[in-house]
Design an enzyme around this catalytic site. Structure first.
Site, PDB file in Angstrom:
ATOM      1  N   HIS A 133      71.360 -80.672 -47.217  1.00 23.69           N
ATOM      2  CA  HIS A 133      71.704 -80.419 -45.826  1.00 23.69           C
ATOM      3  C   HIS A 133      72.715 -81.428 -45.299  1.00 23.69           C
ATOM      4  O   HIS A 133      73.558 -81.099 -44.467  1.00 23.69           O
ATOM      5  CB  HIS A 133      70.430 -80.454 -44.979  1.00 23.69           C
ATOM      6  CG  HIS A 133      70.589 -79.861 -43.624  1.00 23.69           C
ATOM      7  ND1 HIS A 133      70.635 -78.504 -43.415  1.00 23.69           N
ATOM      8  CD2 HIS A 133      70.724 -80.429 -42.403  1.00 23.69           C
ATOM      9  CE1 HIS A 133      70.781 -78.257 -42.126  1.00 23.69           C
ATOM     10  NE2 HIS A 133      70.846 -79.407 -41.491  1.00 23.69           N
TER      11      HIS A 133
ATOM     12  N   SER B  60      73.126 -73.543 -39.335  1.00 21.08           N
ATOM     13  CA  SER B  60      71.862 -72.849 -39.582  1.00 21.08           C
ATOM     14  C   SER B  60      70.671 -73.661 -39.089  1.00 21.08           C
ATOM     15  O   SER B  60      70.713 -74.890 -39.049  1.00 21.08           O
ATOM     16  CB  SER B  60      71.704 -72.593 -41.082  1.00 21.08           C
ATOM     17  OG  SER B  60      71.675 -73.823 -41.777  1.00 21.08           O
ATOM     18  N   HIS B  61      69.620 -72.942 -38.722  1.00 19.84           N
ATOM     19  CA  HIS B  61      68.303 -73.546 -38.498  1.00 19.84           C
ATOM     20  C   HIS B  61      67.267 -72.601 -39.095  1.00 19.84           C
ATOM     21  O   HIS B  61      66.325 -72.173 -38.425  1.00 19.84           O
ATOM     22  CB  HIS B  61      68.054 -73.801 -37.006  1.00 19.84           C
ATOM     23  CG  HIS B  61      67.613 -75.202 -36.738  1.00 19.84           C
ATOM     24  ND1 HIS B  61      66.628 -75.526 -35.852  1.00 19.84           N
ATOM     25  CD2 HIS B  61      68.017 -76.385 -37.274  1.00 19.84           C
ATOM     26  CE1 HIS B  61      66.448 -76.841 -35.822  1.00 19.84           C
ATOM     27  NE2 HIS B  61      67.283 -77.377 -36.682  1.00 19.84           N
TER      28      HIS B  61
ATOM     29  N   ASP C 256      76.947 -80.510 -30.899  1.00 19.48           N
ATOM     30  CA  ASP C 256      78.122 -80.664 -31.762  1.00 19.48           C
ATOM     31  C   ASP C 256      79.409 -80.430 -30.981  1.00 19.48           C
ATOM     32  O   ASP C 256      80.426 -81.084 -31.221  1.00 19.48           O
ATOM     33  CB  ASP C 256      78.060 -79.680 -32.936  1.00 19.48           C
ATOM     34  CG  ASP C 256      77.118 -80.136 -34.033  1.00 19.48           C
ATOM     35  OD1 ASP C 256      76.867 -81.347 -34.127  1.00 19.48           O
ATOM     36  OD2 ASP C 256      76.625 -79.281 -34.784  1.00 19.48           O
TER      37      ASP C 256
ATOM     38  N   SER D 256      63.978 -85.929 -33.350  1.00 18.97           N
ATOM     39  CA  SER D 256      63.802 -85.639 -31.932  1.00 18.97           C
ATOM     40  C   SER D 256      65.144 -85.224 -31.349  1.00 18.97           C
ATOM     41  O   SER D 256      66.193 -85.758 -31.703  1.00 18.97           O
ATOM     42  CB  SER D 256      63.275 -86.871 -31.198  1.00 18.97           C
ATOM     43  OG  SER D 256      61.977 -87.194 -31.631  1.00 18.97           O
TER      44      SER D 256
ATOM     45  N   ASP E  88      82.257 -71.197 -40.937  1.00 17.40           N
ATOM     46  CA  ASP E  88      81.390 -70.450 -41.855  1.00 17.40           C
ATOM     47  C   ASP E  88      79.989 -71.040 -41.892  1.00 17.40           C
ATOM     48  O   ASP E  88      79.790 -72.229 -41.687  1.00 17.40           O
ATOM     49  CB  ASP E  88      81.981 -70.397 -43.266  1.00 17.40           C
ATOM     50  CG  ASP E  88      82.250 -71.778 -43.853  1.00 17.40           C
ATOM     51  OD1 ASP E  88      81.817 -72.782 -43.273  1.00 17.40           O
ATOM     52  OD2 ASP E  88      82.909 -71.847 -44.903  1.00 17.40           O
TER      53      ASP E  88
ATOM     54  N   GLY F 217      81.896 -75.770 -40.351  1.00 18.20           N
ATOM     55  CA  GLY F 217      80.933 -74.916 -41.026  1.00 18.20           C
ATOM     56  C   GLY F 217      79.690 -75.642 -41.464  1.00 18.20           C
ATOM     57  O   GLY F 217      79.460 -76.814 -41.132  1.00 18.20           O
ATOM     58  N   ASN F 218      78.884 -74.927 -42.230  1.00 20.46           N
ATOM     59  CA  ASN F 218      77.570 -75.400 -42.633  1.00 20.46           C
ATOM     60  C   ASN F 218      77.177 -74.671 -43.910  1.00 20.46           C
ATOM     61  O   ASN F 218      77.507 -73.493 -44.075  1.00 20.46           O
ATOM     62  CB  ASN F 218      76.565 -75.117 -41.502  1.00 20.46           C
ATOM     63  CG  ASN F 218      75.118 -75.391 -41.892  1.00 20.46           C
ATOM     64  OD1 ASN F 218      74.315 -74.474 -41.921  1.00 20.46           O
ATOM     65  ND2 ASN F 218      74.787 -76.623 -42.184  1.00 20.46           N
TER      66      ASN F 218
ATOM     67  N   SER G  74      73.756 -73.715 -46.125  1.00 18.99           N
ATOM     68  CA  SER G  74      72.292 -73.683 -46.152  1.00 18.99           C
ATOM     69  C   SER G  74      71.857 -73.084 -47.481  1.00 18.99           C
ATOM     70  O   SER G  74      72.032 -71.885 -47.717  1.00 18.99           O
ATOM     71  CB  SER G  74      71.755 -72.850 -44.983  1.00 18.99           C
ATOM     72  OG  SER G  74      70.348 -72.727 -45.074  1.00 18.99           O
TER      73      SER G  74
END
Length: 719
Positions: A47, A92-93, A115, A311, A488, A525-526, A528
């Protein structure tokens, strides 16, 4: 309480391989403390480190004359003219939302908003791309309710309009839903804030809410598969407070105006650890933190817990010491914590002190830029078998199967839970193609969309990746927006499986080729990975979020269709039924190959629409469901029936790419036909809008009955 002994089981529980732990021993020359192990675990997981993906991410196009800041910061930044920029990203989450749907989705929204405003931009739009299991699965209804309420609850309270997104259902997500959150903001192009620390001996300041134990180990959890111990992971899900986030945004933007901010970073995944390490590493500096100064809301927190807590509603900043008093006054006014918790140092060290003891002393650069990078073994996805025979389908029966399915019915129930009009600049609310907002105080507009067709990507990752970009391009063009850039969110299974890594590599190649051909660079982007439960992975889902610019909203494609308007098809007749929505929803099949993506034709057809937008009253792209679904949804949105001349199954439901359905007056249709001949693009008259019936060839049904099915199905299934 003494720290636990470092054992192989403890190392494995932290997501570290034996080889990675050996590398830690080599770096440190000794065994790490428990806190140091946690820090390495957080920074070296997928991650945070992108260790399985960054080799391939480097091949994506990320630059262009419109790009102010590409990947590597909190969000991407793109020039929209007049000294302004749009700042956007998607993340993503997924894992948290499956474990605790409401808070998982809510904090996903909160994180992506931070962000954006961390870069100095005020958020102006949000989207979400949601993937759930089969509607009949016992967990799906709970997930749909929790996630939709979490997205709405956070975004509505924060005060940002939701202008677009997707909701899909497929058995591959039964054990692992996807929640991809997008946010965009507007900033002055010459007032963007970055995260690289600078200057030795400058204060490191903690801003926002207090630190608790929620989310400890969240980033590591997000980098692992699920199994039957899933309920034990519930404490790793963060808890959000949108009202605190709203105050944090206002305070942060006010603070930025004081000139006190040297660098700033959102505390997202891995919290204090990741934010401090990234700031130091990007600036070539070390960081020393004194955890006794960190504001906490729980007693007896350990250094390990404080460093790995996730947190929410927290930021970390490097401060100009001459402006400390002014900065502190801003946060005190907004009733938020402001605490000097450390300083920048010249040495390449990450030093953590708690209770007067050094709990961690690590070479900082080894945690971020020197983290592991893997060239995972991969195998190409086998070529799809040819499409088996598809029997002729009654056109109205095929349409009913689509609009009566969870995947293609109207999302009114979902959209009704989102505030789409807050800030009063929304021009086009969620629905067809893309949402549109006004750039406040101007005549400019921004269009937003998110797209992917996972069944295409599973069949043919390269085509599927390219198609996701191409569909995003078309959705923007359909509103009269010139596409600017993309973000993305690459959702895949376990990258340690060569076939899954092959899907990733293929999709990246397709995405890269399409972004280059369509001049839509990836600016943020990210990734996952490990979206699997008990070894069963999701369909590969590389979601593409895209932004387009409308120079003058008065000249956008309005989307209103009136009785008697002509239906024109740009891009040729449908032929391709492989992996189509019709096969899946009406015939229960997923076979054949994904459709080809002709990027030159995509560009030519998109440029034709933009060049001739003045003749076009309404436009929608053809994607899932082909011409039939596109014509029905465009007509129904305007309260009209539609008559289409084609009656062949492939012509009506084929999902050939690069196509648009246009609506216009007869005179405009004549002008467009002339222009199409000059531009050498295929344009055909295929029918007419109007009346109270939906007719495909000789098959017909009353619009009212079809509309009742289309508008009521989602609520019937889930409400």
């Amino acid at each position: 309480m003494s720290d636990p002994a470092i054992t192989p089981d403890l190392i494995a529980a932290h997501g570290l391989s034996p080889a990675e732990y050996d590398r830690i021993l080599e770096i440190m020359g000794r065994e790490p403390s428990f806190t140091e192990l946690g820090i390495f675990s957080a920074m070296w997981n997928e991650h945070c480190s992108y260790k399985s993906s960054k080799l391939h991410l480097k091949t994506l196009p990320t630059t262009g004359p419109q790009v102010i800041c590409g990947p590597g910061e909190n969000a991407g930044v793109v020039d929209i003219g007049d000294g302004q920029a749009v700042v956007f990203k998607m993340e993503s989450h997924n894992h948290p939302s499956y474990i605790e749907p409401y808070q998982g989705a809510a904090t996903g929204v909160g994180g992506i908003l931070r962000d954006v405003f961390t870069m100095g931009a005020r958020p102006v739009a949000a989207m979400n791309a949601l993937s759930f299991g089969e509607p009949s699965h016992p967990k799906t209804r709970q997930l749909v309710h929790g996630v939709v309420e979490g997205v709405g609850g956070y975004g509505n309270c924060f005060g940002v309009p939701t202008v677009g997104g997707e909701v899909r259902f497929h058995a591959s997500y039964n054990g692992n839903c996807l929640v991809n959150a997008f946010a965009a903001g507007i900033a002055d192009a010459d007032a963007i804030f970055y995260s690289a620390a600078s200057g030795v001996g400058r204060p490191v300041v903690y801003l926002g809410a207090k630190t608790g134990r929620d989310g400890v180990g969240g980033a590591t959890m997000a980098s692992a598969e699920f199994d039957d111990t899933i309920e034990e992971k519930r404490p790793t899900v963060q808890v959000g407070d949108p009202f605190t986030e709203k105050r944090l945004m206002e305070a942060t933007l006010e603070l930025m105006a004081t000139g006190a901010v040297v660098s700033i970073q959102d505390m997202g995944a891995a919290g204090l650890t990741c934010s401090a390490v990234e700031m130091g590493d990007k600036g070539g500096l070390g960081i020393r933190l004194d955890l006794d100064a960190v504001p906490v809301r729980e007693t007896a927190m350990t250094a390990y817990e404080m460093m790995l807590s996730e947190s929410q509603e927290r930021m970390l900043m490097v401060l100009d010491p001459a402006r400390e008093d002014a900065a502190r006054a801003v946060f005190e006014k907004w009733d938020l914590d402001f605490a000097i918790v450390g300083e920048t140092i010249a040495e390449d060290r990450f030093v953590i002190v708690h209770g007067g003891e050094v709990k961690a002393d690590l070479p900082l650069s080894t945690l971020a830029s020197s983290a592991p990078e893997y060239d995972r073994p991969w195998v190409p996805t086998p070529e799809a078998a040819p499409l088996a025979h598809v029997p002729p389908v009654d056109p109205i029966d095929g349409l009913r199967a689509l609009i009566g399915s969870a995947n293609y019915c109207a999302r009114d129930w979902v959209v009704a839970q989102y505030d789409t009009q807050v800030m009063a600049d929304t021009v086009v609310t969620p629905g067809l193609d893309a949402g549109v907002i006004r750039v406040h105080g101007t005549d400019k507009g921004l269009a937003f969309t998110s797209d992917v067709t996972p069944r295409y990507v599973r069949a043919n990752p390269e085509r599927g990746g390219a198609q996701a970009v191409a569909e995003a391009y078309r959705n923007l063009v359909a509103k009269g927006a010139r596409p600017l850039a993309t973000t993305d969110n690459l959702n895949f299974g376990n990258p340690e499986k060569p076939e899954i890594m092959g899907q990733f590599v293929g999709a990246i190649r397709g995405i890269g080729a399409a972004c280059t051909a369509l001049d839509m660079p990836i600016v943020s982007g990210n990734v996952s990975l490990y979206n699997e439960t008990d070894g069963a992975g999701i369909d590969p889902t590389p979601t593409i979020g895209a932004v387009g610019l409308i120079e003058n909203l008065g000249r956008r494609i309005q989307g209103r269709v009136t009785n008697g308007m002509i239906a024109l098809l740009l891009g040729g007749a449908g032929t391709h039924l492989g992996r189509s929505a019709l096969l899946a929803e009406h015939l229960g099949r997923e076979d054949g190959d994904a459709p080809e993506v002709d990027l030159a034709a995509e560009r030519a057809h998109g440029e034709f629409v933009l060049a001739n937008a003045g003749w076009i009253t309404a436009c929608t792209d053809l994607s899932d469901g082909g011409l039939a679904l596109a014509a029905f949804t465009l007509a129904e949105a305007n309260g009209l029936g539609v008559t289409l001349d084609p009656a062949d199954t492939a012509e009506l439901f084929g999902e050939d790419q690069g196509r648009y359905l246009l609506a216009c007056t007869f005179d405009s249709a004549e002008a467009l036909m002339v222009a199409a001949g000059q531009a050498d693009v295929p344009l055909t008259m295929v029918g007419q809008f109007g009346g109270g019936m939906v007719r495909f060839g000789t098959a017909e049904a009353p619009l009212e009955a079809l509309s009742d099915l289309y508008r009521g199905r989602f609520e019937t299934l889930f409400a």
